[in-house]
Design an enzyme around this catalytic site. Structure first.
Site, short mmCIF file in Angstrom:
data_model
loop_
_atom_site.label_atom_id
_atom_site.label_comp_id
_atom_site.label_asym_id
_atom_site.label_seq_id
_atom_site.Cartn_x
_atom_site.Cartn_y
_atom_site.Cartn_z
N GLN B 31 0.83 -1.20 0.00
CA GLN B 31 0.00 0.00 0.00
C GLN B 31 0.87 1.25 0.00
OE1 GLN B 31 -2.20 -0.89 3.59
NE2 GLN B 31 -0.30 -1.41 4.65
N HIS B 62 -8.00 2.71 19.95
CA HIS B 62 -7.22 1.63 20.55
C HIS B 62 -7.83 1.13 21.86
CE1 HIS B 62 -3.90 3.41 17.90
NE2 HIS B 62 -4.39 2.34 17.33
N GLU B 106 0.95 -8.51 11.40
CA GLU B 106 0.77 -7.36 10.51
C GLU B 106 1.40 -7.72 9.16
OE1 GLU B 106 -0.36 -3.88 10.40
OE2 GLU B 106 0.38 -4.22 8.36
N ASP B 155 -7.73 -5.36 13.58
CA ASP B 155 -7.47 -3.92 13.45
C ASP B 155 -6.97 -3.69 12.04
OD1 ASP B 155 -6.65 -1.31 13.62
OD2 ASP B 155 -5.06 -1.68 15.09
N SER B 156 -7.89 -3.74 11.10
CA SER B 156 -7.53 -3.71 9.68
C SER B 156 -7.76 -2.34 9.08
CB SER B 156 -8.40 -4.72 8.92
OG SER B 156 -9.74 -4.26 8.89
N THR B 157 -7.26 -2.17 7.85
CA THR B 157 -7.65 -1.02 7.04
C THR B 157 -9.05 -1.29 6.48
OG1 THR B 157 -6.55 -2.08 5.17
CG2 THR B 157 -5.26 -0.47 6.40
N GLU B 158 -9.52 -0.38 5.66
CA GLU B 158 -10.82 -0.54 5.02
C GLU B 158 -10.80 -1.75 4.07
OE1 GLU B 158 -13.35 1.73 6.10
OE2 GLU B 158 -11.60 1.49 7.36
N PRO B 162 -5.04 -4.58 0.82
CA PRO B 162 -4.63 -5.81 1.50
C PRO B 162 -5.65 -6.37 2.47
CG PRO B 162 -3.35 -3.91 2.29
CD PRO B 162 -4.12 -3.46 1.10
#
Lengths: 275, 275
Positions: B31, B62, B106, B155-158, B162
């Protein structure tokens, strides 16, 4: 050509929205008024370059200003809205069958005029027979009222320009006098991320005047930080002690009786502002 | 010269922030990664042009990802965080004395590297002896795990780039298998103003797999709409039935035990997405 409007919510941060059309712009006797059609939020009312309301997210603010105090009061009959010329709070107030009369005191007649024209789903109920609309100074109206209202809602702009008096201790004293012996008032009190000191100050001022003082929040995506606070002052009735059978069925998009109570559970850093 | 960064959170709406300095920019294997110093929020991590976290408001996300499931579980020992390379969730996880081991998986090592460098107050505890950091594909890690974890946090991105696999029903099935018999998982599931369909779909998928499925919210000012949702799936333990004595004193800035429960009281239009 793609036109975007940007509101600087602080010196260093803001929101930006694509605009299809500028419906109306003028400098009124009190403030700069803009009505713009946005792609994301529908028509949007701006006063002095700050977003006041939009067709898409207005329900949050208007429901949370109106229903929290109105369900806290056991039998609200006479309601005063200071400011709120877009009519959204009045629309929600009228959903309560106990309300006999709702008075709107808005200082700027142009806000009412252009809300009726461009925000009809918000301002439409200003025509209702139970509503009295006064184009007048809310501060003076309060000063001239005595034991007149069950619930007073302060739907003001930010504490700059015409609304600056509406964030003073003298105003809250006036509200107390204008309320009946078991009256309740609520005021919008900005957001805790950028205006922590304001919230602290108002809460402390109101607490010196009202036996029951409480802060609650709602999510308003077009307002700074998305987290808005409301300060409630009450002579007797506690919003946290409303009995189950007080609530009645009502069509809402944000407010629920569970959220009535939950909205008073504050994030730690917001709770700290009230202590 | 005044430089402003704008995140288009939808095609027609966004946030904009003044930038003092671009700390780092690169296209990683997965990314686009940018670390910028903003005037309002301190250092800010962006992935594919979307705000992931900032020094000033990171505590909300968090704390709410970590403490809600960890206080719901009676004795969480083994915790997995999928994504979350900035280390903020791990920092909160380590506040729980019962936790013996916290594993971070991660996919993008660069996120960890630049978080350690520019977000030390967030990523610092990744060095803790109880933490194992794996630079690996979270989807595969889950697929290879069986009854291994008490709590899993996604705890991901949109769901673009990925993270696209992390919003599938197959992934939630894998999580169920990777959890112990009384395990709990939570995933960030975007906002109800612009991504209502996603929330609806995930909630319905998770509900088919987990006996207890609940949605809760938090206010995150730098995320779209300011109102963020989290979907929690649990095999046995219900976050709404946590007993008073389960909570212990913990230093937080957002989470409180009152807010633990209140965060599940949803605005009506959000509640409707779960029905």
């Amino acid at each position: 050509m793609s036109i975007w409007f940007t509101e600087k919510q602080t010196e260093n941060f803001g929101i930006t929205a694509k605009i299809n059309k500028i419906q109306h712009s003028e400098q009124t006797d009190f403030q700069k008024l803009d009505m713009v059609e946005t792609e994301e939020w529908g028509n949007m009312l701006l006063l002095d370059d700050m977003v006041m309301t939009t067709e898409k997210d207005e329900f949050v603010y208007h429901e949370m200003v109106a229903h929290v105090p109105l369900f806290t009061h056991p039998n609200p009959k006479h309601v005063l809205v200071v400011g709120g010329g877009d009519g959204g709070v009045i629309r929600e107030v009228l959903k309560h069958p106990s309300v006999v009369k709702a008075t709107l005191v808005e200082i700027d007649g142009k806000v009412i005029e252009y809300s009726k024209k461009y925000l009809p789903t918000i301002a439409g109920t200003l025509e209702d027979a139970r509503v009295e609309v006064k184009v007048d100074d809310g501060f003076l109206h309060i000063a001239q009222s005595e034991k007149a209202y069950d619930v007073i809602m302060v739907d003001s702009t930010e504490p700059v320009g015409p609304a600056v008096n509406l964030f003073t201790k003298g105003f809250y004293s006036g509200i107390s006098k204008a309320l009946k012996d078991d009256g309740i008032f609520v005021a919008q009190t900005d957001n805790p991320w950028f205006k922590a000191d304001l919230i602290s100050q108002v809460f402390s001022d109101v607490k010196e005047i009202f036996p029951v003082t409480r802060l609650y929040t709602a999510n308003i995506p077009t307002y700074p930080s998305g987290l808005w606070t409301f300060t409630l002052g009450s002579k007797i009735h506690d919003p946290l002690k409303v009995k189950e059978d007080r609530f009645n069925e009502m069509e809402t998009k944000y407010y629920t009786k569970e959220l009535h109570f939950a909205s008073f559970a504050l994030p730690k850093f917001v709770k700290d502002l009230t202590e």
